[in-house]
Enzyme design. Structure first.
Site, PDB file in Angstrom:
ATOM      1  N   SER A 127      54.220  77.829  49.802  1.00  0.00           N
ATOM      2  CA  SER A 127      54.390  77.722  48.354  1.00  0.00           C
ATOM      3  C   SER A 127      54.558  79.078  47.689  1.00  0.00           C
ATOM      4  O   SER A 127      54.998  79.151  46.540  1.00  0.00           O
ATOM      5  CB  SER A 127      53.180  77.010  47.732  1.00  0.00           C
ATOM      6  N   HIS A 148      59.978  73.623  50.725  1.00  0.00           N
ATOM      7  CA  HIS A 148      58.712  73.504  49.999  1.00  0.00           C
ATOM      8  C   HIS A 148      58.576  72.158  49.313  1.00  0.00           C
ATOM      9  O   HIS A 148      59.221  71.903  48.289  1.00  0.00           O
ATOM     10  CB  HIS A 148      58.582  74.646  48.978  1.00  0.00           C
ATOM     11  N   GLU A 160      62.026  72.173  47.318  1.00  0.00           N
ATOM     12  CA  GLU A 160      62.761  73.431  47.152  1.00  0.00           C
ATOM     13  C   GLU A 160      63.289  73.882  48.510  1.00  0.00           C
ATOM     14  O   GLU A 160      62.529  73.993  49.471  1.00  0.00           O
ATOM     15  CB  GLU A 160      61.846  74.508  46.570  1.00  0.00           C
TER      16      GLU A 160
END
Length: 526
Positions: A127, A148, A160
Site C-alpha cells: 500500500s 494494490h 491500483e
C-alpha cells in the site's frame, strides 16, 4: 520506455503468497473468476485455514442468492494449497500479500524470480512501498508491478496497477485485464508514494487532524460537519477508526517522509499518542469513539438556543453568499439591517472564503465582539448542517443568538472556534488541491484519480470533480486566503488548480495536447 523486451502475458494460474485477510480476499475473487489459485504461506497451518475460510465464505453466499451451489463448488475446487514456495513454479502471476517491510518483500521477490518462469508476472499488494525499490532485488525488474487491492477485497471493487520505473507496460496491461475479469475496476498509476488512493486520502485525514490539533472543534463535530454539511459518507475520525491507527498512522508517516517532509502530508501528534495508548479504532473497541458491540457511541448534541437577534447586518462581500444568508434570516422573521455599516445593536454576520472570522472582521473594520461567520461553501437552504464560527472576541450573546437564528428551521448548527477556512472549506480545498497535484505530477490520469478515490475512499465525488462542482476559482480563493493568513506551505495551490481556474477549464480536463500525445503513459513519465 523499459529497456526490457515486452512479452505476451496470459494469466490462468495465480499464486498468492500470504494468506491473511488480503491474500484470502484476492484468492476469493480470483477463484470465482475461474482462475486456478495456489496459496502459500510460511505458516503451513495458515494455508489450510485460508482454504477453510474460503469454503465457509462460498457456502454462506449460496443461501443469500449471491452464488449458486455449482459455482461455489467450482470456485473452491480452483483453490489449492502449496506446501513449498517451489510449487508456485508454473504460475502465470504471483501476488505477494505479506508484511509491509521492504527488506522482507525484496527477499521474497528475489527468491520467486529463481522459481517461476520468465513469463510469470510478480506483483506486490503493497500500500505504500516503492515498486521500483522492490523490483531492484530482481535480475529482471520488468515483470515486477504493484497490484494494490483494498480491504475487504471482494467488496472494494477497485485495484491500483502500479508501474515501476522498469516495469513492462504489457505486464501492467495484463493486470488491468485480469482485474476486469475478476469483477474489479483497475486504475493505473506510476510509482509514487501512496500511489493514488492513499496519496489522495491525505487531504481528509491530515487536514481533519490539523483542525482538531488547532482546537477548532471536537472530533465528533468535525465528523458531523464533513458528513452532513460537506456530504461525505464518513468524517476523518470515523474513517481513521475504521482503518485503525496501527495501519493508518504508519502510512501517514511513510508518505510524509517519502515526499521528503512535504508540508501537505504532515502527520499529527494526535494519532501517534493515541496509537501508543492503544486507542486505535473500532477493532479495539475504542479509538476516537467508543464502540459497544461494534456500534459507535457519540454524544448527543445540545439543543440550540432559542433567543433570536433583533436585527442582523450581513457583509456585502460576496453578493451571492449574502443573498443566501439574507434569505435564511427572512425565513426566521428577523429584520435585516440594510445600512452600509452595522447598527449599534445588530448581530454582524460575515461570509469569508478561506479567511478566519477575525481577519474578515478586521478587514471590514467591524466590531469583532458582535461578529459571527457562516460557511457558505455548500448551499444553506437545503443544508443538512450549517457551521458558524466566532472570533476570540465574540460575546456569548452574539454566538447564541446567531446559533438560534440559523437553527430556526430545524437544521442542526455546529459552532466552532476561529479557523481559516472553517472546517469544510479547508478540508475540501485540501482534498481538491492534493488531487490536482496528483494530476500535475502525472501520477495518474484525471479520470483514474477520480475513479480511484470514489471507489477506494467512498467519497461522493472524486477530488477533481468535487473541485469542478464547487468551482475551481472558489477553491483557489480559499487556499490563497488561508495561505495569506497563515503562511503555511501546506495551503499553496497546485499549478494544475491555479492554471485551470485562470483559464476557466475544468479540473477534470487534461491538457489539450495530452489526448494526442498520451502523456499519461506511466512508463514515459515515471
Amino acid at each position: 520506455m523499459s529497456p526490457y523486451t515486452s512479452r505476451q502475458y496470459s494469466i490462468e494460474t495465480v499464486g498468492i503468497v500470504g494468506t491473511g485477510a488480503m491474500g484470502r480476499g484476492i484468492a476469493q475473487i480470483a477463484a470465482l473468476a475461474g482462475l486456478q489459485v495456489r496459496l502459500y504461506d510460511t505458516n503451513a497451518a495458515a494455508v489450510g485455514a485460508a482454504r477453510d475460510y474460503l469454503s465457509d465464505t462460498f457456502s454462506k453466499l449460496v443461501p443469500k442468492g449471491k452464488l449458486d451451489s455449482s459455482r461455489s463448488l467450482a470456485a473452491l475446487a480452483c483453490v489449492t494449497g502449496a506446501n513449498a514456495i517451489e510449487e508456485l513454479k508454473d504460475c502465470d502471476l504471483v501476488v505477494e500479500a505479506i508484511v509491509e517491510k521492504l527488506d522482507v518483500k525484496r527477499a521474497l521477490f528475489k527468491e520467486l524470480e529463481g522459481i517461476v518462469s520468465e513469463r510469470c508476472i510478480l506483483a506486490s499488494n503493497t500500500s505504500s512501498l516503492s515498486i521500483t525499490a522492490i523490483a531492484a532485488a530482481c535480475t529482471d525488474p520488468s515483470r515486477v508491478l504493484g497490484y494494490h487491492f483494498f480491504n475487504p477485497v471482494p467488496l472494494m471493487k477497485v485495484v491500483e496497477v502500479i508501474d515501476g520505473l522498469r516495469s513492462d507496460p504489457a505486464a501492467g496491461n495484463a493486470l488491468m485485464d485480469l482485474a476486469r475479469r475478476m469483477g474489479h475496476t483497475p486504475v493505473r498509476a506510476k510509482d509514487m508514494p501512496g500511489f493514488i488512493v492513499n496519496h489522495a486520502g491525505r487531504g481528509m485525514n491530515t487536514e481533519g487532524l490539523r483542525v482538531a490539533d488547532e482546537g477548532v472543534a471536537s472530533f465528533v463535530d468535525i465528523d458531523r460537519i464533513m458528513r452532513e454539511q460537506a456530504g461525505f459518507r464518513l468524517g476523518p475520525f470515523e474513517l481513521l477508526d475504521l482503518t485503525a491507527l496501527d495501519v493508518s498512522h504508519p502510512v501517514m508517516e511513510s508518505i510524509y517522509h517519502q515526499f521528503y517532509e512535504e508540508a501537505r502530508f504532515t502527520p499529527s501528534p494526535i494519532t501517534g499518542t493515541r496509537l501508543a495508548g492503544g486507542l486505535i479504532g473500532r477493532k479495539a473497541g475504542e479509538g476516537f469513539y467508543v464502540y459497544v458491540d461494534g456500534k459507535q457511541q457519540a454524544p448527543a448534541e445540545a439543543p440550540a438556543p432559542t433567543e433570536l437577534p433583533k436585527r442582523v447586518w450581513v457583509s456585502a462581500r460576496g453578493p451571492a453568499a449574502r443573498d443566501a444568508v439574507v434569505a435564511l434570516i427572512a425565513r426566521a422573521g428577523v429584520a435585516v439591517d440594510q445600512g452600509a455599516t452595522p447598527g449599534a445593536d445588530s448581530l454582524i454576520v460575515v461570509t469569508p472564503l478561506g479567511f478566519d472570522a477575525t481577519t474578515a472582521a478586521v478587514d471590514e473594520g467591524l466590531d469583532a465582539s458582535r461578529v459571527v461567520a457562516i460557511d457558505t461553501l455548500f448551499p444553506l437552504v437545503e443544508a443538512q448542517r450549517r457551521t458558524l464560527m466566532t472570533t476570540p472576541a465574540t460575546t456569548r450573546a452574539a454566538r447564541d443568538t446567531a446559533h438560534a437564528l440559523f437553527a430556526h428551521d430545524g437544521v442542526p448548527v455546529t459552532v466552532i472556534r476561529d479557523s481559516t477556512g472553517f472546517v469544510a472549506q479547508r478540508v475540501v480545498a485540501t482534498i481538491v488541491n492534493i488531487g490536482c497535484d496528483i494530476a500535475q505530477r502525472q501520477i495518474a490520469s484525471p479520470e483514474d484519480i477520480d475513479l480511484a478515490v470514489t471507489l477506494g475512499l467512498g467519497y461522493p465525488r472524486g477530488p477533481l470533480a468535487l473541485g469542478d462542482a464547487l468551482g475551481a476559482q472558489t477553491i483557489l480563493t480559499i487556499l490563497r486566503n488561508m495561505f495569506k493568513v497563515l503562511g503555511d506551505p501546506r495551503y499553496r495551490p497546485s499549478p494544475w488548480l491555479a492554471r485551470r481556474a485562470q483559464l476557466g477549464m475544468p479540473l477534470t480536463q487534461r491538457d489539450a495536447t495530452d489526448n494526442d500525445d498520451n502523456n499519461y503513459d506511466t512508463q514515459e513519465h515515471a
